[in-house]
Design a protein around this motif. Structure first.
Motif, short mmCIF file in Angstrom:
data_model
loop_
_atom_site.label_atom_id
_atom_site.label_comp_id
_atom_site.label_asym_id
_atom_site.label_seq_id
_atom_site.Cartn_x
_atom_site.Cartn_y
_atom_site.Cartn_z
N VAL A 216 40.93 39.92 47.10
CA VAL A 216 42.25 40.47 46.44
C VAL A 216 43.47 39.61 46.63
CG1 VAL A 216 43.93 42.10 47.32
CG2 VAL A 216 41.29 42.66 47.35
N ASP A 217 44.12 39.38 45.61
CA ASP A 217 45.34 38.78 45.28
C ASP A 217 46.38 39.89 45.59
OD1 ASP A 217 47.73 37.75 44.78
OD2 ASP A 217 46.90 36.17 43.22
N GLU A 218 47.03 40.09 47.00
CA GLU A 218 47.73 41.15 47.54
C GLU A 218 49.14 40.98 46.57
OE1 GLU A 218 48.25 40.85 51.32
OE2 GLU A 218 46.29 41.98 51.70
N GLU A 219 49.64 39.49 46.26
CA GLU A 219 50.75 39.57 45.46
C GLU A 219 50.99 40.19 44.07
OE1 GLU A 219 52.45 35.84 45.84
OE2 GLU A 219 52.59 35.68 48.01
N ARG A 220 49.91 39.98 43.49
CA ARG A 220 49.62 40.40 42.21
C ARG A 220 48.82 41.86 42.03
NH1 ARG A 220 50.35 36.19 38.30
NH2 ARG A 220 50.56 34.16 39.26
N GLY A 221 48.29 41.79 43.10
CA GLY A 221 47.59 43.53 43.01
C GLY A 221 46.30 43.18 41.86
N GLN A 241 41.05 40.85 37.21
CA GLN A 241 40.94 42.21 36.66
C GLN A 241 42.01 42.96 37.75
OE1 GLN A 241 36.84 43.48 37.46
NE2 GLN A 241 37.61 45.33 38.42
N LYS A 242 42.49 44.11 37.34
CA LYS A 242 43.40 44.98 38.14
C LYS A 242 42.62 45.68 39.11
CE LYS A 242 47.19 44.26 35.85
NZ LYS A 242 48.21 43.44 36.87
N MET A 243 42.97 45.83 40.43
CA MET A 243 42.48 46.48 41.42
C MET A 243 42.02 48.05 41.01
SD MET A 243 43.44 44.88 44.96
CE MET A 243 45.22 45.28 45.03
N ASP A 244 42.36 48.70 40.00
CA ASP A 244 42.31 50.04 39.75
C ASP A 244 41.31 50.21 38.42
OD1 ASP A 244 44.05 49.20 37.94
OD2 ASP A 244 45.39 50.96 38.16
N GLU A 245 40.77 48.93 38.20
CA GLU A 245 39.84 48.74 37.02
C GLU A 245 38.36 48.68 37.25
OE1 GLU A 245 43.38 47.63 33.84
OE2 GLU A 245 41.54 46.18 34.32
N GLY A 246 37.44 49.15 36.28
CA GLY A 246 36.03 48.72 36.71
C GLY A 246 35.38 49.30 37.67
N VAL A 251 35.27 50.33 43.93
CA VAL A 251 34.89 49.83 45.07
C VAL A 251 35.91 49.71 46.12
CG1 VAL A 251 33.51 48.06 46.48
CG2 VAL A 251 32.56 49.15 44.34
N VAL A 252 37.01 48.98 45.77
CA VAL A 252 38.08 48.96 46.50
C VAL A 252 38.85 49.99 46.89
CG1 VAL A 252 40.56 47.72 46.36
CG2 VAL A 252 38.34 46.55 45.56
N GLN A 253 39.12 50.94 45.94
CA GLN A 253 39.84 52.31 46.05
C GLN A 253 39.04 53.13 47.04
OE1 GLN A 253 42.82 52.53 44.79
NE2 GLN A 253 42.70 50.48 43.91
N GLU A 254 37.84 53.16 46.74
CA GLU A 254 37.06 54.10 47.63
C GLU A 254 36.67 53.51 49.05
OE1 GLU A 254 33.80 55.42 45.20
OE2 GLU A 254 35.23 56.43 43.77
N LYS A 255 36.54 51.89 49.25
CA LYS A 255 35.99 51.42 50.24
C LYS A 255 34.45 51.79 50.74
CE LYS A 255 40.48 50.87 52.47
NZ LYS A 255 41.23 51.20 53.70
N LYS A 256 33.71 51.98 49.63
CA LYS A 256 32.36 52.36 49.66
C LYS A 256 31.42 51.40 48.64
CE LYS A 256 32.58 56.67 48.98
NZ LYS A 256 32.24 58.11 48.97
N PRO A 257 30.40 50.96 48.86
CA PRO A 257 29.51 50.34 47.96
C PRO A 257 28.84 51.35 46.70
CG PRO A 257 28.11 50.99 49.77
CD PRO A 257 29.69 51.28 50.25
#
Length: 533
Positions: A216-221, A241-246, A251-257
């Motif tokens: 994760v690049d926190e500054e750029r999201g 890629q954006k953290m809300d895509e693909g 996986v990042v949003q739900e914190k689940k595999p």
């Protein structure tokens, strides 16, 4: 905060003590004050302090002595040194006595608050990581023990338990995989090396065609592919890629595999989304510590052609937990390295700031060195070494009288020998900082000559490392194009002519040629030509 942080402030000037007390109380800390090292030591023995803020120069027990005795009583106490005496000896002694950070007088409120906050945060993260590592070591021991028990059980099981045997053997192999990967990732601290070693183990143990780790690049999201191994390595390395895509974003949003057995028959993806994936089966698992998501680890397509299953998901999730701890440790270690480097660089900058002839010299040498290194195809790792060495190459001048540097007349033999001692002085100053080990020899050798006539070791030719020869050219060029007490600065063309004249004698011809063709020299020449018009 759940438990109020308790801080002891020590200074033989009550006014300063009470000022710091009032400032830090506003931040929610519990503050005690003391006006002498002896009294402070008694308070430390009687109370449980998380931090000690002390002046260096005090009657009786000075700041360094107090910190040493405080650490003997309570090794976990954090220490911040406050002083108006900024010398190399003070900085080195502070590091040796366990000082966590260093504030010079006069300080501003923001600097004080941020330093206290940062020291406490680094200590807290380190403490949490230590607990996590202890848990990991215990888990690894338990897994080894469990593996042995399972192996013994498999050996003694009769034919009627063949199906169970197969599952047990599989579990043993998984535990072995986890154990092997654990040993690998806890053996290194460099982030890129850590991630690539981890993926190499995963590809081999899990028998997959491709794997990658996105951080994760926190500054750029954004999520950035920091490491990749397998047949698609060059295609995906460095991709963003954006953290809300693909899938990775999900996986990042739900914190689940997420397990995809067959992308073409997975109803979670529409027909157009399926076209974006060149794979058949894959697993993505989150990397996180607590509530903080660090990234995503992906495995793609088994070599056997089989689909991934829940067992693979569970195994990858376990590995992801270990990788998460290792990634956070690597980041913490990097932060500690940067703090130490910045402290020493601050001393070097302080030296230059006192002399208008030296002001900005190290930064310019760094810029010139970087430009030469780019032309000569130096690796990224060596460029980082060169950056550290060039920024600190004159650190050994600290402690040498300014009267010598600024003397308008010719130096006598004693003064010249004193000046010539600064490379070896610099080596001694930097030597305690082990992470700068690769930079030390270049700091020592930046006044050596290609023909072996330089100092301090009279090395030359192939005995001189390339980075040292690069820094020698950059340092000499800046010296020629900077004003001195005894002459005006030379222009770029004149300085380059001198470098070429001394090529093969003082300087490596290849380095001089690379510098002459660099963009920075072309730009300086053009600007000077325009100024002359």
């Amino acid at each position: 905060m759940d438990k109020q942080i308790r801080i002891l402030v020590v200074d033989d000037e009550p006014r300063i003590c009470h000022l710091v007390e009032e400032l830090l109380k506003l931040e929610g800390y519990q503050i005690d004050v003391s006006f002498s090292g002896t009294d402070a030591l008694e308070k430390i023995k009687e109370n449980d302090y998380q931090m000690l803020i002390t002046d260096l120069k005090m009657p009786g027990i000075d700041g360094l002595g107090l910190i040493q005795k405080a650490k003997e009583h309570n090794p976990e106490i954090r220490a911040i040194m406050v002083t108006g005496f900024t010398t190399v000896d003070t900085a080195v002694q502070s590091l040796r006595h366990g000082v966590d950070d260093y504030i010079t007088k006069p300080f501003n409120i923001t600097e004080l608050k941020e330093t206290v906050k940062q020291v406490l945060h680094v200590h807290q993260v380190a403490h949490e990581n230590m607990l996590l590592l202890k848990d990991l070591e215990k888990t690894s021991t338990d897994l080894k023990s469990h593996k042995q028990k399972l192996s013994d059980k498999v050996y003694n099981t009769s034919e009627q338990f063949e199906a169970i045997n197969k599952k047990l053997v599989q579990r043993v192999n998984e535990l072995d995989t986890i154990n092997e990967i654990s040993k690998v990732i806890t053996s290194v601290l460099d982030m890129d090396e850590l991630l690539n070693l981890c993926l190499n183990e995963i590809n081999g143990k899990l028998k997959v065609k491709h794997s990658s780790i996105m951080l994760v690049d926190e500054e750029r999201g954004e999520l950035v592919v920091r490491a990749s191994q397998g047949y698609r390595r060059m295609q995906v390395l460095g991709k963003i890629q954006k953290m809300d895509e693909g899938v990775a974003g999900r996986v990042v949003q739900e914190k689940k595999p997420i397990l995809v057995k067959d992308i073409q028959n997975d109803n979670r993806f529409n027909r157009y989304e399926r076209l974006d994936y060149n794979t058949k089966s894959f697993v993505s698992a989150p990397l996180f510590l607590g509530q903080k998501v660090l990234g995503v680890i992906n495995i793609i397509d088994k070599i056997s052609g089989e689909n991934f299953c829940e067992t693979d998901v569970n195994l990858l999730s376990t590995i992801a937990g270990q990788v998460s701890v290792a990634v956070e440790n690597s980041r913490l270690y990097k932060a500690l390295e940067e703090n130490c480097f910045n402290m020493v660089k601050f001393l070097a900058d302080s030296l230059e700031a006192k002399d208008r002839y030296l002001c900005g010299h190290s930064q310019r040498v760094s810029d010139y060195s970087s430009s030469i290194a780019s032309v000569m195809g130096v690796s990224a790792k060596e460029k980082n070494t060169l950056l550290h060495a060039s920024l600190l190459h004159d650190i050994g001048k600290i402690g040498i009288s300014e009267l010598i540097f600024n003397k308008p007349d010719k130096l006598n033999d004693v003064e010249y020998d004193t000046i010539k001692s600064h490379p070896s002085r610099g080596e001694k100053i930097i030597k305690p900082l082990s992470f700068l080990g690769e930079s030390i020899r270049h700091i020592r050798g930046h006044h050596e000559s290609f023909d072996g006539s330089g100092y301090p070791d009279r090395l030359g030719g192939e005995d001189l490392p390339l980075l040292t020869k690069i820094m020698t050219v950059a340092d000499s060029f800046d010296a020629m194009t900077s004003e001195r007490t005894y002459r005006q600065p030379w222009n770029t063309n004149k300085a380059m002519l001198e470098l070429k004249r001394m090529s093969g004698k003082q300087f490596d011809p290849n380095v001089v040629d690379a510098f002459a063709s660099s963009e920075i020299i072309k730009m300086k020449s053009e600007l000077e030509n325009l100024a002359d018009c």
